[in-house]
Scaffold this motif. Structure first.
Motif, PDB file in Angstrom:
ATOM      1  N   ILE A  31       0.690  -1.283   0.144  1.00  0.00           N
ATOM      2  CA  ILE A  31       0.144  -0.298   0.009  1.00  0.00           C
ATOM      3  C   ILE A  31       1.246   0.992  -0.166  1.00  0.00           C
ATOM      4  CG2 ILE A  31      -1.669   1.417   1.126  1.00  0.00           C
ATOM      5  CD1 ILE A  31      -3.320  -1.292   2.038  1.00  0.00           C
ATOM      6  N   ALA A  32       2.231   1.199   1.078  1.00  0.00           N
ATOM      7  CA  ALA A  32       2.664   2.534   0.577  1.00  0.00           C
ATOM      8  C   ALA A  32       3.410   2.587  -0.340  1.00  0.00           C
ATOM      9  CB  ALA A  32       4.019   2.314   2.354  1.00  0.00           C
ATOM     10  N   ARG A  33       4.029   1.638  -1.296  1.00  0.00           N
ATOM     11  CA  ARG A  33       4.932   1.695  -2.455  1.00  0.00           C
ATOM     12  C   ARG A  33       3.391   1.874  -3.317  1.00  0.00           C
ATOM     13  NH1 ARG A  33       7.039  -3.395  -3.547  1.00  0.00           N
ATOM     14  NH2 ARG A  33       8.769  -3.273  -1.948  1.00  0.00           N
ATOM     15  N   CYS A  34       2.426   1.319  -3.391  1.00  0.00           N
ATOM     16  CA  CYS A  34       1.287   2.136  -4.770  1.00  0.00           C
ATOM     17  C   CYS A  34       1.063   3.668  -4.078  1.00  0.00           C
ATOM     18  CB  CYS A  34      -0.015   1.182  -4.098  1.00  0.00           C
ATOM     19  SG  CYS A  34      -0.712   1.582  -5.033  1.00  0.00           S
ATOM     20  N   MET A  35       0.861   3.949  -2.768  1.00  0.00           N
ATOM     21  CA  MET A  35       0.585   5.453  -2.693  1.00  0.00           C
ATOM     22  C   MET A  35       1.401   6.669  -3.007  1.00  0.00           C
ATOM     23  SD  MET A  35      -0.857   4.668   1.656  1.00  0.00           S
ATOM     24  CE  MET A  35      -0.820   7.221   1.498  1.00  0.00           C
ATOM     25  N   SER A  36       2.749   5.846  -3.116  1.00  0.00           N
ATOM     26  CA  SER A  36       4.164   7.000  -3.397  1.00  0.00           C
ATOM     27  C   SER A  36       4.518   6.491  -4.681  1.00  0.00           C
ATOM     28  CB  SER A  36       5.692   6.039  -2.963  1.00  0.00           C
ATOM     29  OG  SER A  36       6.478   6.873  -3.659  1.00  0.00           O
ATOM     30  N   ARG A  37       3.886   5.645  -5.481  1.00  0.00           N
ATOM     31  CA  ARG A  37       4.371   5.635  -7.231  1.00  0.00           C
ATOM     32  C   ARG A  37       2.955   6.147  -7.713  1.00  0.00           C
ATOM     33  NH1 ARG A  37       3.499  -0.514  -7.896  1.00  0.00           N
ATOM     34  NH2 ARG A  37       1.290   0.607  -8.655  1.00  0.00           N
ATOM     35  N   ASP A  38       1.996   5.600  -7.080  1.00  0.00           N
ATOM     36  CA  ASP A  38       0.798   6.678  -8.613  1.00  0.00           C
ATOM     37  C   ASP A  38       0.166   7.880  -7.279  1.00  0.00           C
ATOM     38  OD1 ASP A  38       1.101   3.944  -9.801  1.00  0.00           O
ATOM     39  OD2 ASP A  38      -0.567   2.607  -7.944  1.00  0.00           O
ATOM     40  N   GLU A  42      -4.039   6.125   0.474  1.00  0.00           N
ATOM     41  CA  GLU A  42      -4.121   5.275   1.561  1.00  0.00           C
ATOM     42  C   GLU A  42      -5.594   4.332   1.509  1.00  0.00           C
ATOM     43  OE1 GLU A  42      -3.348   2.822   6.157  1.00  0.00           O
ATOM     44  OE2 GLU A  42      -3.607   5.238   5.760  1.00  0.00           O
ATOM     45  N   GLU A  43      -6.753   4.711   1.036  1.00  0.00           N
ATOM     46  CA  GLU A  43      -7.704   4.017   0.933  1.00  0.00           C
ATOM     47  C   GLU A  43      -8.230   3.791  -0.608  1.00  0.00           C
ATOM     48  OE1 GLU A  43     -13.025   4.617   0.813  1.00  0.00           O
ATOM     49  OE2 GLU A  43     -11.623   6.613   1.738  1.00  0.00           O
ATOM     50  N   ALA A  44      -7.438   4.443  -2.031  1.00  0.00           N
ATOM     51  CA  ALA A  44      -7.435   3.747  -2.654  1.00  0.00           C
ATOM     52  C   ALA A  44      -6.102   3.247  -3.161  1.00  0.00           C
ATOM     53  CB  ALA A  44      -7.036   5.448  -3.682  1.00  0.00           C
ATOM     54  N   ALA A  45      -5.603   3.586  -2.814  1.00  0.00           N
ATOM     55  CA  ALA A  45      -3.573   2.734  -3.019  1.00  0.00           C
ATOM     56  C   ALA A  45      -4.173   0.685  -2.144  1.00  0.00           C
ATOM     57  CB  ALA A  45      -2.651   2.381  -2.045  1.00  0.00           C
ATOM     58  N   ALA A  46      -5.248   1.057  -0.795  1.00  0.00           N
ATOM     59  CA  ALA A  46      -5.191  -0.157  -0.560  1.00  0.00           C
ATOM     60  C   ALA A  46      -6.337  -0.987  -1.144  1.00  0.00           C
ATOM     61  CB  ALA A  46      -5.869   0.093   0.622  1.00  0.00           C
ATOM     62  N   LYS A  47      -6.868  -0.246  -2.603  1.00  0.00           N
ATOM     63  CA  LYS A  47      -7.823  -1.099  -2.944  1.00  0.00           C
ATOM     64  C   LYS A  47      -7.684  -1.330  -4.259  1.00  0.00           C
ATOM     65  CE  LYS A  47     -12.378   0.271  -5.596  1.00  0.00           C
ATOM     66  NZ  LYS A  47     -13.461   1.353  -6.440  1.00  0.00           N
ATOM     67  N   LEU A  48      -6.455  -0.409  -4.743  1.00  0.00           N
ATOM     68  CA  LEU A  48      -5.953  -0.686  -5.919  1.00  0.00           C
ATOM     69  C   LEU A  48      -4.975  -2.912  -5.654  1.00  0.00           C
ATOM     70  CD1 LEU A  48      -5.043  -0.414  -9.008  1.00  0.00           C
ATOM     71  CD2 LEU A  48      -3.304   1.264  -8.046  1.00  0.00           C
ATOM     72  N   VAL A  49      -4.161  -2.240  -4.537  1.00  0.00           N
ATOM     73  CA  VAL A  49      -3.144  -3.451  -4.051  1.00  0.00           C
ATOM     74  C   VAL A  49      -4.117  -4.637  -3.738  1.00  0.00           C
ATOM     75  CG1 VAL A  49      -1.993  -4.484  -2.393  1.00  0.00           C
ATOM     76  CG2 VAL A  49      -1.534  -2.101  -3.076  1.00  0.00           C
ATOM     77  N   ASP A  50      -5.759  -4.553  -3.823  1.00  0.00           N
ATOM     78  CA  ASP A  50      -6.220  -5.520  -2.770  1.00  0.00           C
ATOM     79  C   ASP A  50      -7.334  -6.600  -4.870  1.00  0.00           C
ATOM     80  OD1 ASP A  50      -6.089  -5.576  -0.351  1.00  0.00           O
ATOM     81  OD2 ASP A  50      -7.501  -4.324   0.096  1.00  0.00           O
ATOM     82  N   GLU A  51      -7.135  -5.517  -5.426  1.00  0.00           N
ATOM     83  CA  GLU A  51      -7.908  -5.988  -6.528  1.00  0.00           C
ATOM     84  C   GLU A  51      -7.052  -6.080  -7.405  1.00  0.00           C
ATOM     85  OE1 GLU A  51      -9.899  -2.302  -8.552  1.00  0.00           O
ATOM     86  OE2 GLU A  51     -11.442  -2.236  -6.942  1.00  0.00           O
ATOM     87  N   THR A  52      -5.815  -5.868  -7.518  1.00  0.00           N
ATOM     88  CA  THR A  52      -4.235  -6.625  -8.374  1.00  0.00           C
ATOM     89  C   THR A  52      -4.432  -7.629  -7.920  1.00  0.00           C
ATOM     90  OG1 THR A  52      -3.535  -4.075  -8.785  1.00  0.00           O
ATOM     91  CG2 THR A  52      -2.453  -5.700  -8.742  1.00  0.00           C
ATOM     92  N   ASN A  53      -3.608  -7.963  -6.629  1.00  0.00           N
ATOM     93  CA  ASN A  53      -3.992  -9.077  -6.171  1.00  0.00           C
ATOM     94  C   ASN A  53      -4.338 -10.205  -6.381  1.00  0.00           C
ATOM     95  OD1 ASN A  53      -1.113  -8.872  -5.281  1.00  0.00           O
ATOM     96  ND2 ASN A  53      -1.816  -8.277  -3.149  1.00  0.00           N
ATOM     97  N   SER A  54      -6.154  -9.838  -6.193  1.00  0.00           N
ATOM     98  CA  SER A  54      -7.676 -10.229  -6.420  1.00  0.00           C
ATOM     99  C   SER A  54      -7.368 -11.197  -8.139  1.00  0.00           C
ATOM    100  CB  SER A  54      -8.848  -9.865  -5.853  1.00  0.00           C
ATOM    101  OG  SER A  54      -9.254 -10.781  -6.590  1.00  0.00           O
ATOM    102  N   HIS A  55      -6.698  -9.901  -8.676  1.00  0.00           N
ATOM    103  CA  HIS A  55      -7.008 -10.830 -10.526  1.00  0.00           C
ATOM    104  C   HIS A  55      -5.918 -11.419 -10.345  1.00  0.00           C
ATOM    105  CE1 HIS A  55      -9.193  -6.482 -11.141  1.00  0.00           C
ATOM    106  NE2 HIS A  55     -10.162  -6.807 -11.098  1.00  0.00           N
ATOM    107  N   ARG A  56      -4.442 -10.943  -9.987  1.00  0.00           N
ATOM    108  CA  ARG A  56      -3.506 -12.294 -10.225  1.00  0.00           C
ATOM    109  C   ARG A  56      -4.398 -13.944  -9.807  1.00  0.00           C
ATOM    110  NH1 ARG A  56       0.357  -8.191  -7.451  1.00  0.00           N
ATOM    111  NH2 ARG A  56       1.089  -6.906  -9.702  1.00  0.00           N
ATOM    112  N   GLU A  57      -4.862 -13.409  -8.539  1.00  0.00           N
ATOM    113  CA  GLU A  57      -4.970 -14.895  -8.158  1.00  0.00           C
ATOM    114  C   GLU A  57      -6.539 -15.715  -9.256  1.00  0.00           C
ATOM    115  OE1 GLU A  57      -6.595 -15.710  -4.353  1.00  0.00           O
ATOM    116  OE2 GLU A  57      -5.525 -13.770  -3.664  1.00  0.00           O
TER     117      GLU A  57
END
Length: 102
Positions: A31-38, A42-57
């Motif tokens: 989440i921290a990396r996503c916040m910095s990079r994108d 925090e809320e949007a980054a957490a959502k992106l991290v969770d969605e990305t990992n879910s799509h990968r799975e």
């Protein structure tokens, strides 16, 4: 050649000339990396991290009938939070050079 994602660890599982690496980090670090990079909060980054990992799975499960995080699918696993990106790169390059005698 570096292939990232989309089940490359399954697609190339039978190849002897492939090195399968699982790069991971704890959710807070992602989440921290996503916040910095994108530039996300925090809320949007957490959502992106969770969605990305879910799509990968889902992708790996759907197309390869495998678990994305299954350690048996990888030769090497590295925690990018602990080592940092550069440290993970150095580890992967070292492993590739050792494995393929480069």
């Amino acid at each position: 050649l570096v292939l990232v994602g989309r089940g490359a660890q399954a697609m190339l599982a039978e190849r002897g000339d492939a090195l399968h690496v699982f790069c991971h980090a704890p959710r807070p670090a992602l989440i921290a990396r996503c916040m910095s990079r994108d530039g996300l909060d925090e809320e949007a980054a957490a959502k992106l991290v969770d969605e990305t990992n879910s799509h990968r799975e889902q992708w790996v499960k759907k197309h390869w009938s495998r678990e994305w995080r299954d350690p048996a699918s990888y030769h090497l696993s590295t925690n990018t939070d602990w080592l940092g990106i550069d440290g993970a790169v150095n580890l992967i390059v070292f492993a590739a050079r050792q494995r393929f005698k480069l």
